[in-house]
Design a protein around this motif. Structure first.
Motif, mmCIF file in Angstrom:
data_model
loop_
_atom_site.group_PDB
_atom_site.id
_atom_site.type_symbol
_atom_site.label_atom_id
_atom_site.label_comp_id
_atom_site.label_asym_id
_atom_site.label_seq_id
_atom_site.Cartn_x
_atom_site.Cartn_y
_atom_site.Cartn_z
ATOM 1 N N LEU A 1 -4.719 -2.969 15.309
ATOM 2 C CA LEU A 1 -4.500 -2.132 14.585
ATOM 3 C C LEU A 1 -5.124 -1.790 12.845
ATOM 4 O O LEU A 1 -5.576 -2.672 12.715
ATOM 5 C CB LEU A 1 -2.936 -1.724 14.000
ATOM 6 N N SER A 2 -5.246 -0.738 12.303
ATOM 7 C CA SER A 2 -6.536 -0.466 11.313
ATOM 8 C C SER A 2 -5.438 -0.787 10.313
ATOM 9 O O SER A 2 -4.123 -1.124 9.998
ATOM 10 C CB SER A 2 -5.994 0.886 10.852
ATOM 11 N N LEU A 3 -6.108 -1.273 8.943
ATOM 12 C CA LEU A 3 -5.183 -1.847 7.639
ATOM 13 C C LEU A 3 -4.021 -1.194 7.252
ATOM 14 O O LEU A 3 -2.990 -1.748 7.477
ATOM 15 C CB LEU A 3 -6.508 -1.899 6.832
ATOM 16 N N GLU A 4 -4.391 0.122 7.590
ATOM 17 C CA GLU A 4 -3.323 1.455 6.963
ATOM 18 C C GLU A 4 -1.675 0.874 7.508
ATOM 19 O O GLU A 4 -0.557 0.935 7.646
ATOM 20 C CB GLU A 4 -3.600 2.721 7.096
ATOM 21 N N LYS A 5 -2.005 1.245 9.184
ATOM 22 C CA LYS A 5 -1.191 1.527 10.578
ATOM 23 C C LYS A 5 -0.270 -0.020 9.946
ATOM 24 O O LYS A 5 0.788 -0.977 10.348
ATOM 25 C CB LYS A 5 -1.140 1.321 11.251
ATOM 26 N N SER A 6 -1.424 -1.611 9.976
ATOM 27 C CA SER A 6 -0.642 -2.667 10.097
ATOM 28 C C SER A 6 0.625 -3.336 8.682
ATOM 29 O O SER A 6 0.984 -3.710 8.368
ATOM 30 C CB SER A 6 -2.107 -3.831 10.406
ATOM 31 N N PHE A 7 -0.212 -2.132 7.472
ATOM 32 C CA PHE A 7 0.424 -1.927 6.140
ATOM 33 C C PHE A 7 1.502 -1.811 6.099
ATOM 34 O O PHE A 7 2.703 -2.721 5.940
ATOM 35 C CB PHE A 7 -0.533 -2.355 5.463
ATOM 36 N N LYS A 8 1.671 -0.616 6.864
ATOM 37 C CA LYS A 8 2.752 0.313 7.073
ATOM 38 C C LYS A 8 4.528 -0.773 7.708
ATOM 39 O O LYS A 8 5.357 -0.772 7.678
ATOM 40 C CB LYS A 8 2.598 1.307 7.742
ATOM 41 N N ARG A 9 4.280 -1.143 8.966
ATOM 42 C CA ARG A 9 4.871 -1.992 9.349
ATOM 43 C C ARG A 9 5.242 -3.059 8.962
ATOM 44 O O ARG A 9 6.007 -3.713 8.818
ATOM 45 C CB ARG A 9 3.851 -2.728 10.748
ATOM 46 N N ALA A 10 4.278 -3.937 7.939
ATOM 47 C CA ALA A 10 4.679 -5.049 7.270
ATOM 48 C C ALA A 10 5.335 -4.661 5.770
ATOM 49 O O ALA A 10 6.081 -5.426 5.853
ATOM 50 C CB ALA A 10 2.976 -5.469 6.853
ATOM 51 N N LEU A 11 4.976 -3.419 6.151
ATOM 52 C CA LEU A 11 6.640 -2.712 4.636
ATOM 53 C C LEU A 11 7.411 -2.497 5.269
ATOM 54 O O LEU A 11 8.541 -3.090 4.728
ATOM 55 C CB LEU A 11 5.791 -1.799 4.090
ATOM 56 N N ARG B 1 9.846 -0.685 0.604
ATOM 57 C CA ARG B 1 10.097 1.001 0.514
ATOM 58 C C ARG B 1 8.386 1.122 -0.372
ATOM 59 O O ARG B 1 7.942 2.658 -0.308
ATOM 60 C CB ARG B 1 10.544 1.988 0.471
ATOM 61 N N GLY B 2 8.849 0.634 -1.890
ATOM 62 C CA GLY B 2 8.071 1.199 -3.185
ATOM 63 C C GLY B 2 8.095 0.290 -3.479
ATOM 64 O O GLY B 2 8.807 -0.954 -3.395
ATOM 65 N N ILE C 1 6.315 17.538 1.445
ATOM 66 C CA ILE C 1 6.473 16.056 2.539
ATOM 67 C C ILE C 1 5.477 15.758 2.896
ATOM 68 O O ILE C 1 4.258 15.645 2.969
ATOM 69 C CB ILE C 1 7.107 16.748 3.924
ATOM 70 N N ASP C 2 5.065 14.375 2.524
ATOM 71 C CA ASP C 2 4.082 13.581 3.015
ATOM 72 C C ASP C 2 3.904 12.500 4.279
ATOM 73 O O ASP C 2 4.906 12.028 3.804
ATOM 74 C CB ASP C 2 3.260 12.233 1.761
ATOM 75 N N ALA C 3 3.609 13.043 5.465
ATOM 76 C CA ALA C 3 4.421 12.840 6.834
ATOM 77 C C ALA C 3 3.294 11.176 7.117
ATOM 78 O O ALA C 3 3.553 10.951 7.805
ATOM 79 C CB ALA C 3 3.875 13.560 7.570
ATOM 80 N N THR C 4 2.359 11.043 5.555
ATOM 81 C CA THR C 4 1.716 10.103 6.371
ATOM 82 C C THR C 4 1.841 8.597 5.307
ATOM 83 O O THR C 4 0.445 8.122 5.235
ATOM 84 C CB THR C 4 -0.068 10.138 6.822
ATOM 85 N N ALA C 5 2.426 8.472 4.377
ATOM 86 C CA ALA C 5 2.930 7.888 3.635
ATOM 87 C C ALA C 5 2.673 6.046 3.675
ATOM 88 O O ALA C 5 3.683 5.740 4.311
ATOM 89 C CB ALA C 5 3.755 8.106 2.459
ATOM 90 N N ALA C 6 1.630 5.355 3.564
ATOM 91 C CA ALA C 6 2.136 4.678 3.508
ATOM 92 C C ALA C 6 0.409 4.124 2.759
ATOM 93 O O ALA C 6 -1.379 3.338 3.592
ATOM 94 C CB ALA C 6 1.038 3.830 4.830
ATOM 95 N N PRO C 7 0.426 3.418 1.799
ATOM 96 C CA PRO C 7 0.887 2.557 0.870
ATOM 97 C C PRO C 7 2.205 3.282 -0.393
ATOM 98 O O PRO C 7 3.330 2.959 -0.551
ATOM 99 C CB PRO C 7 0.816 1.304 -0.321
ATOM 100 N N GLY C 8 1.340 5.335 -0.375
ATOM 101 C CA GLY C 8 2.564 5.532 -1.342
ATOM 102 C C GLY C 8 1.756 6.303 -2.257
ATOM 103 O O GLY C 8 2.655 6.553 -3.480
ATOM 104 N N MET C 9 0.720 5.412 -2.383
ATOM 105 C CA MET C 9 -0.153 5.831 -4.075
ATOM 106 C C MET C 9 -0.361 7.209 -4.149
ATOM 107 O O MET C 9 -0.098 8.021 -5.222
ATOM 108 C CB MET C 9 -1.688 4.957 -3.351
#
Length: 263
Positions: free
Chosen positions: A20-30, A36-37, A244-252
């Motif tokens: 997976l990409s860094l962004e998708k992997s990071f979202k799963r890890a969170l 959440r933030g 609505i931010d439908a793709t927020a990860a990590p939320g910056m």
């Protein structure tokens, strides 16, 4: 922070196991860590990025010096620890943050090789391997770039990517810009105001890793790329709007939307 370190380890595991990409992997890890933030998010994300810039050298050192069977989790912990040490973190701090993921043999390897250069381990004559290890690029990409650009120009591309500009955003929901700037200067962080976005500053030099700063841990200053900030300004969020931010990860970007909308 131990939690941030653990999230970074999970992220690298997902990248390697699932492709997976860094962004998708990071979202799963969170999600796995039930985070959440907050400042943990920005710090753990920086840990991941730091590790990815030096993982090839870390793996080379590990393969040559660790003769026991190693789990993927410990391997990822070593990569993160090595990257943090290369960026200026103290070994004692890294060991604490790892929370038991580094055994005594890994710690000894880190102590011995944290300052070693690629030139000491890889023959420059093997140009593809050398560039791949030094700049943490897959061999096939290094090979293709050398074929297209030549060794000298390809290395310029690698260097530019490795030394990406660091940016910070002042979170005006929590702190006044002038006060934040003065505090950063006292902490030894030299910054330059961006000409396009009033809350954004380019980091010229910092005596310590940005993620260790109290202002960053308190979410008053946020590590965020200029491109990410530009996207939110293009949206032009206004007070009273429902966004609505439908793709927020990590939320910056989400936090900047709130800042610009004064919410």
């Amino acid at each position: 922070m131990r939690i941030a370190f653990r999230i970074a380890v999970y992220t690298l595991e997902y990248i390697e196991k699932n492709g997976l990409s860094l962004e998708k992997s990071f979202k799963r890890a969170l999600t796995k860590s039930s985070i959440r933030g907050g400042e943990i998010v920005s710090q753990s994300y920086e840990y991941c990025r730091t590790a990815l810039f030096s993982y090839s050298l870390a793996d080379l050192i590990l393969n040559k010096n660790y003769f026991r069977k190693i789990s993927l989790r410990k391997k990822c912990a070593f990569r993160i620890a090595f990257g943090l040490l290369r960026k200026g973190y103290r070994l004692r701090e890294v060991i604490y943050d790892a929370g038991g993921l580094l055994d005594r043999y890994l710690i000894e390897i880190l102590r011995e090789f944290k300052d070693i250069s690629v030139e000491e381990l890889v023959d420059r004559k093997d140009k593809i391997k050398f560039l791949s290890i030094k700049y943490s690029y897959p061999k096939f990409i290094a090979k293709r770039l050398v074929e297209l650009l030549g060794e000298e120009e390809a290395e310029k591309v690698f260097k530019k990517d490795l030394k990406a500009t660091e940016w910070i955003r002042i979170n005006t929901l929590k702190v006044d810009i002038d006060k934040a700037v003065k505090k950063l200067e006292k902490m030894g962080v030299i910054i330059e105001k961006d000409k396009d976005f009033p809350e954004l500053y380019k980091v010229v030099k910092s005596k310590v890793p940005l993620s260790t700063l109290k202002l960053v841990r308190e979410f008053k200053v946020i590590i965020q790329d200029k491109g990410s900030v530009a996207v939110v300004h293009a949206l032009n969020p206004a007070e009273g709007e429902v966004i609505i931010d439908a793709t927020a990860a990590p939320g910056m970007k989400t936090s900047l939307i709130a800042q610009l909308a004064d919410n």
